[in-house]
Enzyme design. Structure first.
Site, PDB file in Angstrom:
ATOM      1  N   LYS A  91      14.708 -56.728   5.039  1.00 51.62           N
ATOM      2  CA  LYS A  91      14.835 -55.989   3.787  1.00 51.62           C
ATOM      3  C   LYS A  91      16.298 -55.583   3.623  1.00 51.62           C
ATOM      4  CE  LYS A  91      10.261 -53.860   4.197  1.00 51.62           C
ATOM      5  NZ  LYS A  91       9.658 -55.119   4.073  1.00 51.62           N
ATOM      6  N   HIS A 140       6.644 -59.797  -0.302  1.00 49.86           N
ATOM      7  CA  HIS A 140       7.322 -59.068   0.769  1.00 49.86           C
ATOM      8  C   HIS A 140       8.242 -58.028   0.129  1.00 49.86           C
ATOM      9  CE1 HIS A 140       9.169 -58.476   4.676  1.00 49.86           C
ATOM     10  NE2 HIS A 140      10.352 -58.555   4.103  1.00 49.86           N
ATOM     11  N   TYR A 200       8.856 -53.523  -4.092  1.00 49.47           N
ATOM     12  CA  TYR A 200       8.238 -54.840  -4.149  1.00 49.47           C
ATOM     13  C   TYR A 200       8.345 -55.385  -5.566  1.00 49.47           C
ATOM     14  CZ  TYR A 200       5.929 -53.480   0.218  1.00 49.47           C
ATOM     15  OH  TYR A 200       5.671 -53.076   1.495  1.00 49.47           O
TER      16      TYR A 200
END
Length: 83
Positions: free
Chosen positions: A73, A40, A32
């Site tokens: 991600k 996020h 992060y």
């Protein structure tokens, strides 16, 4: 191995990343840019020690890659060589 995971953890913490467990996404860590309550996670991280005799399995990469993509991600694979 613990030492390889710790080396990766320390590397990213020293560069200002917040490092959390990635077990929920099949990875070793999540990265992060700031507090997880405000940001996020950008990366799912897999740590692979170069000293291991077993190869990084394509099936594991494929599974973790799909989980990371579904969670928006990017997947990062860190190959760690012993000193």
């Amino acid at each position: 191995s613990f030492s390889a995971r710790y080396a990766v953890y320390h590397y990213f913490r020293s560069r200002g990343w917040i490092v959390r467990s990635g077990l929920k996404f099949g990875a070793d860590f999540l990265l992060y840019e700031g507090s997880p309550s405000h940001y996020h996670g950008k990366y799912s991280v897999i740590v692979h020690p170069m000293s291991r005799s077993d190869p990084l399995l394509f099936e594991k990469l494929e599974t973790v890659s799909r989980l990371a993509a579904n969670a928006v991600k990017k997947l990062m694979v860190c190959f760690v060589s012993p000193p």
